[in-house]
Design an enzyme around this catalytic site. Structure first.
Site, PDB file in Angstrom:
ATOM      1  CE  LYS A 210      -3.537   2.387   2.663  1.00  0.00           C
ATOM      2  NZ  LYS A 210      -4.527   2.365   3.714  1.00  0.00           N
ATOM      3  CD  GLU A 216       9.068  -6.061   7.349  1.00  0.00           C
ATOM      4  OE1 GLU A 216       8.838  -4.939   6.832  1.00  0.00           O
ATOM      5  OE2 GLU A 216       8.911  -6.304   8.555  1.00  0.00           O
ATOM      6  N   GLY A 281      -4.894  -1.867   4.828  1.00  0.00           N
ATOM      7  CA  GLY A 281      -4.138  -3.034   4.345  1.00  0.00           C
ATOM      8  C   GLY A 281      -4.849  -4.347   4.647  1.00  0.00           C
ATOM      9  NE  ARG A 282      -6.662  -3.563  10.752  1.00  0.00           N
ATOM     10  CZ  ARG A 282      -5.975  -2.434  10.866  1.00  0.00           C
ATOM     11  NH1 ARG A 282      -4.814  -2.304  10.252  1.00  0.00           N
ATOM     12  NH2 ARG A 282      -6.436  -1.424  11.572  1.00  0.00           N
ATOM     13  CD  GLU A 367      -2.013  -4.270  11.329  1.00  0.00           C
ATOM     14  OE1 GLU A 367      -2.642  -4.135  10.269  1.00  0.00           O
ATOM     15  OE2 GLU A 367      -0.787  -4.487  11.345  1.00  0.00           O
ATOM     16  CG  HIS A 398      -5.936 -35.835  16.765  1.00  0.00           C
ATOM     17  ND1 HIS A 398      -6.258 -37.009  17.391  1.00  0.00           N
ATOM     18  CD2 HIS A 398      -6.843 -35.673  15.771  1.00  0.00           C
ATOM     19  CE1 HIS A 398      -7.304 -37.558  16.781  1.00  0.00           C
ATOM     20  NE2 HIS A 398      -7.680 -36.760  15.797  1.00  0.00           N
ATOM     21  CE  LYS A 524       5.713  -0.836  10.113  1.00  0.00           C
ATOM     22  NZ  LYS A 524       4.801  -0.072   9.277  1.00  0.00           N
TER      23      LYS A 524
HETATM   24  O1  F6P Z   1       3.073  -2.564   9.691  1.00  0.00           O
HETATM   25  C1  F6P Z   1       1.733  -2.905   9.595  1.00  0.00           C
HETATM   26  C2  F6P Z   1       1.245  -2.685   8.206  1.00  0.00           C
HETATM   27  O2  F6P Z   1       1.147  -1.331   7.951  1.00  0.00           O
HETATM   28  C3  F6P Z   1      -0.090  -3.379   7.959  1.00  0.00           C
HETATM   29  O3  F6P Z   1      -1.157  -2.653   8.412  1.00  0.00           O
HETATM   30  C4  F6P Z   1      -0.032  -3.557   6.488  1.00  0.00           C
HETATM   31  O4  F6P Z   1      -0.980  -4.479   6.023  1.00  0.00           O
HETATM   32  C5  F6P Z   1       1.391  -4.020   6.311  1.00  0.00           C
HETATM   33  O5  F6P Z   1       2.125  -3.254   7.260  1.00  0.00           O
HETATM   34  C6  F6P Z   1       1.977  -3.839   4.949  1.00  0.00           C
HETATM   35  O6  F6P Z   1       1.929  -2.516   4.544  1.00  0.00           O
HETATM   36  P1  F6P Z   1       2.126  -2.120   3.037  1.00  0.00           P
HETATM   37  O7  F6P Z   1       1.029  -2.753   2.234  1.00  0.00           O
HETATM   38  O8  F6P Z   1       2.083  -0.630   3.005  1.00  0.00           O
HETATM   39  O9  F6P Z   1       3.472  -2.638   2.601  1.00  0.00           O
END
Ligand code: F6P
Length: 560
Positions: A210, A216, A281-282, A367, A398, A524
């Site tokens: 987003k 990452e 995002g979620r 979240e 189980h 972060k």
């Molecule tokens: O760090 C949390 C977050 O902002 C989530 O809310 C989001 O889904 C995820 O990181 C990834 O964010 P992006 O889509 O901006 O890379």
């Protein structure tokens, strides 16, 4: 900025009434079912195509009345309507919350911040569908003219969990010869293992973020781009700047709200699919973030997926409170969390295809509602945000069901199952249908949890007296059973939207902004500050607390 009235739920008359009820509450599902032969029917609801049996919950008509009053007194309906109409109900970020617009029909109009959100959604959808069709048909080819066989989605959080969960859930709908893989973790293992046997000539990479700033995702995207170019170069391909640019254009696309950053990264903005700040995002799997899924299952199935969401959105907006399943399930969660002391909530799909559904729900619910400060800046004086967790049945039976059946904690659980199997396998020797064996467990578990086994019943089985208490099941362990005919794209959309709205209801009662996520920020920032210390900067190391310093020193001593 939009003003959302914030109500402290604990001072409402409904909360007080529920508190009183909880004080003298002694649920007895056995006698409730015995006394009321219609209990199952009167607590079963339909929501779009879902059949939802709430009867094995610890609830009676009086509690329901108070819970519905609580929703009313906390302004849940008003907030829902504000959300649907595009008001900025994400107040800490001053944003609309419009995932429901992602699935509305193109004939609708919704002007948000001066722009028709529905028209924008359908413009992007048309672009995603066209692209998906070209990839699926083989019209979109890579640098050496070969069609795509593997789509690699690079993203994390909402840019990963939704796509991977839905891809796994809808495997039977994936086109033959196409595979999706997902890279999310900055642990180099993820990129390494995912690319190690990939053919760069037939791979399409989707970088989904987003913000397009997530460490990452951007790191993984750079690493995969490097793997891709060096693998091509080893084959004598992409040797100069022009062919390198062409190779990236044919093998890398992006999904983001930040198209300028996509261009900076080196991906042609023509190969980027946008979305908007009003999609959290979620809550984004049904936006362009689902491009990998749209390629895998095709535009027609993706459109059915969106129809499922929309059907549940309409149910949540239109069904009467007493029949409104997301409302009722959200209120039950509040009842268990705030009045009966439950800390966690299990989601137990009896479908191997839904094996990533609990993980997906963890981000959605935790979240969203893992917060202790209300919209008005006041600290809550009550618990919020249960821990959601789960695994597919029957594996969980189980492993951890022991604790649900006989442990000291109250763990409300949602059981999800489908009438039709995708794999109609039989144990021919025993003459049994495997799906029926499977579902007999689904039915048995909620029955055992609700009704248990008394000491007399244990004795009647001939058990020695000293073993009786260990074999007693107290029962009264609440469950909701959710069933549908089959796991299709539409049904999956309904299920996801159901939990989105359950999450909304809980957050609205608790007075939270369920659409921000400030709690992920500190880690972060600290990770950025710590990196120099790991890399050997003595001053940065000295600035750490003694525990962190000790851990970094252990790392530096042991790193080969
Ligand atoms: O760090 C949390 C977050 O902002 C989530 O809310 C989001 O889904 C995820 O990181 C990834 O964010 P992006 O889509 O901006 O890379």
């Amino acid at each position: 900025m939009t003003q959302i009235p914030v109500i402290d739920p604990t001072v409402t008359p409904a909360w007080e009434a529920l508190d009183d009820r909880a004080d003298s509450f002694s649920p007895d599902l056995r006698s409730w079912f015995d006394a009321d032969p219609n209990r199952a029917a009167s607590w079963t609801r339909s929501a779009a195509d879902l059949h939802v049996d709430l009867s094995k919950n610890l609830i009676d008509q009086g509690i329901l009345k108070d819970l519905l009053a609580l929703a009313d007194q906390c302004g849940v309906f008003d907030l829902r309507d504000r959300m649907y109409s595009g008001e900025h109900i994400n107040t800490t970020e001053d944003r609309a919350v419009l995932h429901t617009a992602l699935r509305r029909p193109s004939t609708d109009t919704l002007i948000v911040d001066g722009q028709d959100a529905i028209a924008d959604v359908h413009d992007v959808l048309a672009k995603v569908y066209d692209f998906a069709e070209r990839v699926r048909s083989g019209q979109w080819v890579g640098i050496t003219g070969k069609p795509v066989t593997t789509v690699v989605n690079i993203g994390i959080g909402g840019s990963d969990l939704g796509p991977v969960m839905a891809y796994e859930a809808l495997k039977p709908f994936v086109a033959e010869g196409l595979e999706c893989r997902f890279i999310s973790n900055i642990d180099p293992t993820d990129a390494g293992e995912t690319t190690k046997d990939l053919d760069p000539e037939t791979t399409l990479v989707i970088v989904a973020s987003k913000t397009f700033t997530t460490l990452e995702t951007i790191t993984n995207a750079k690493v995969v781009r490097e793997w891709f170019l060096s693998a091509l170069r080893e084959r004598g391909i992409a040797q100069d700047e022009a062919t390198t640019r062409e190779a990236i254009a044919k093998h890398f696309v992006a999904v983001s709200t930040a198209l300028d950053k996509v261009a900076e990264f080196g991906i042609d903005p023509n190969n980027a699919f946008g979305f908007w700040s009003w999609v959290g995002g979620r809550y984004s799997v049904d936006s362009a973030v689902g491009t990998s899924l749209a390629i895998a299952i095709g535009p027609e199935s993706f459109a059915e997926f969106l129809e499922g969401f929309h059907a549940m959105d309409r149910h949540f907006a239109e069904a009467a409170p007493q029949d409104n399943v997301p409302l009722l399930m959200g209120l039950l969660n509040v009842w268990y969390s705030n009045f009966l002391g439950a800390d966690t909530h299990a989601v137990l799909p009896y479908s191997q295809y839904l094996h990533r559904f609990p993980a997906y729900l963890q981000q959605l619910t935790m979240e969203s509602n893992g917060k202790s400060v209300r919209r008005d800046g006041c600290h809550t004086t009550y618990d919020t945000g249960e821990v959601f967790w789960g695994e597919p049945g029957t594996n969980g039976q189980h492993a951890f069901y022991q604790l649900i059946h006989q442990g000291t904690r109250l763990i409300p659980a949602d059981f999800i199952a489908f009438a039709n199997p995708t794999w109609p396998l039989r144990d021919t020797q025993a003459g049994s249908d495997m799906h029926e064996l499977f579902l007999s467990n689904f039915f048995a578990q909620t029955k055992a949890l609700a009704f248990g086994k008394t000491a007399d019943e244990v004795r009647e089985e001939g058990n020695p007296e000293d073993l009786v208490s260990a074999r007693v099941f107290t029962g009264n362990r609440p469950t909701t059973s959710i069933m549908a005919a089959s796991l299709t794209p539409k049904i999956l959309g309904e299920l996801i939207a159901l939990y989105e709205h359950i999450t909304f209801v809980e957050g609205a009662i608790w007075g939270l902004d369920s659409f921000d996520q400030w709690g992920v920020e500190l880690g972060k920032v600290l990770a950025k500050q710590i990196l120099p210390a790991i890399e050997g900067d003595g001053e940065a190391l000295a600035a750490q607390d003694s525990s962190t310093r000790g851990l970094i020193e252990f790392y530096r001593t042991n790193r080969h």
